[in-house]
Design an enzyme around this catalytic site. Structure first.
Site, short mmCIF file in Angstrom:
data_model
loop_
_atom_site.label_atom_id
_atom_site.label_comp_id
_atom_site.label_asym_id
_atom_site.label_seq_id
_atom_site.Cartn_x
_atom_site.Cartn_y
_atom_site.Cartn_z
N VAL A 15 2.57 -7.11 0.82
CA VAL A 15 2.10 -6.33 1.96
C VAL A 15 1.81 -7.30 3.09
O VAL A 15 1.61 -8.50 2.86
CB VAL A 15 0.85 -5.48 1.62
CG1 VAL A 15 1.20 -4.35 0.66
CG2 VAL A 15 -0.27 -6.33 1.07
N SER A 16 1.79 -6.81 4.31
CA SER A 16 1.70 -7.68 5.48
C SER A 16 0.30 -8.14 5.83
O SER A 16 0.13 -9.15 6.50
CB SER A 16 2.32 -6.99 6.69
OG SER A 16 3.68 -6.75 6.44
N THR A 17 -0.71 -7.39 5.42
CA THR A 17 -2.08 -7.79 5.77
C THR A 17 -2.99 -7.65 4.56
O THR A 17 -2.70 -6.88 3.64
CB THR A 17 -2.67 -6.91 6.90
OG1 THR A 17 -2.83 -5.57 6.40
CG2 THR A 17 -1.78 -6.88 8.13
N GLN A 20 -4.13 -4.12 3.56
CA GLN A 20 -3.23 -3.20 2.88
C GLN A 20 -3.33 -3.38 1.36
O GLN A 20 -3.67 -4.45 0.87
CB GLN A 20 -1.78 -3.42 3.33
CG GLN A 20 -1.54 -3.04 4.77
CD GLN A 20 -0.12 -3.37 5.21
OE1 GLN A 20 0.34 -4.48 5.03
NE2 GLN A 20 0.55 -2.39 5.78
N SER A 45 2.14 -11.75 6.06
CA SER A 45 3.24 -11.24 6.90
C SER A 45 4.57 -11.82 6.45
O SER A 45 4.68 -12.99 6.09
CB SER A 45 2.99 -11.64 8.36
OG SER A 45 4.15 -11.41 9.13
#
Length: 195
Positions: A15-17, A20, A45
């Site tokens: 996941v990017s952050t 999340q 990211s």
């Protein structure tokens, strides 16, 4: 012992952050038969060069193993990077499986699709490089003409700028107006007014 008998199936999720959750991807891989102890993950990211979870996984997989992802975009920061990662893994004899419909890259059709995707990714990279070069040239041309160039707002630390900001405020201008007219950041304007 042959590779077939020792081949392992791993999972990779990203996941990017940090805000999340990995749960949806973890559940999908578990449902596909991947043991949670064989899953590697990153909360980072895709644009970042180094992803510790993926780097760890790539150091462990061997010829005959498989890596399963929910979607291929989890493997890289761009279409080109994803294709390069898959090509590198394939060269090492490692199969990549995506659970997303339409992302089966095995067999002759998959090989053709990878080739087409790599061409599109290369074209995308070239177009992006061209756009970046054009934007730099345009900024340089505006800077030569003395125009304000887009980018990070200036700070208002010079004594004459602080005086100018205070006079603008005395004339009744709002902070937003001062920011617009000076190009200074909102925080800088507040600091100048408080000094």
């Amino acid at each position: 012992m042959s590779n077939q008998s020792t081949a392992r199936t791993f999972g990779y999720i990203r996941v990017s952050t940090v805000a999340q959750s990995l749960d949806r991807q973890t559940d999908a891989l578990t449902a596909a038969g991947i043991d949670p102890k064989d899953m590697f993950s990153d909360k980072i990211s895709g644009a970042r060069e180094s992803r510790p979870g993926l780097d760890d996984l790539l150091s462990r997989v061997r010829s005959g193993d498989s890596i399963t992802v929910v979607s291929l975009d989890r493997l890289g920061r761009s279409a080109l990077h994803v294709m390069q990662t898959i090509a590198d893994l394939e060269e090492r004899g490692i199969n990549v499986v995506s659970l997303k419909d339409g992302e089966n890259l095995t067999g002759p059709t998959g090989k053709m699709m990878r080739g087409l995707m790599a061409l599109v990714a290369e074209w995308e990279k070239d177009m992006n490089a061209e756009r970046v070069a054009e934007a730099r040239a345009a900024r340089a041309a505006r800077a030569k003409k003395g125009e304000q160039v887009a980018g990070r707002p200036r700070t208002a630390t010079a004594p004459d700028t602080v005086k100018k900001i205070k006079k603008m405020k005395e004339r009744g201008l709002s902070v937003a107006d001062i920011v617009a007219q000076t190009g200074a950041s909102r925080a800088s304007v507040y600091r100048a007014l408080a000094s």
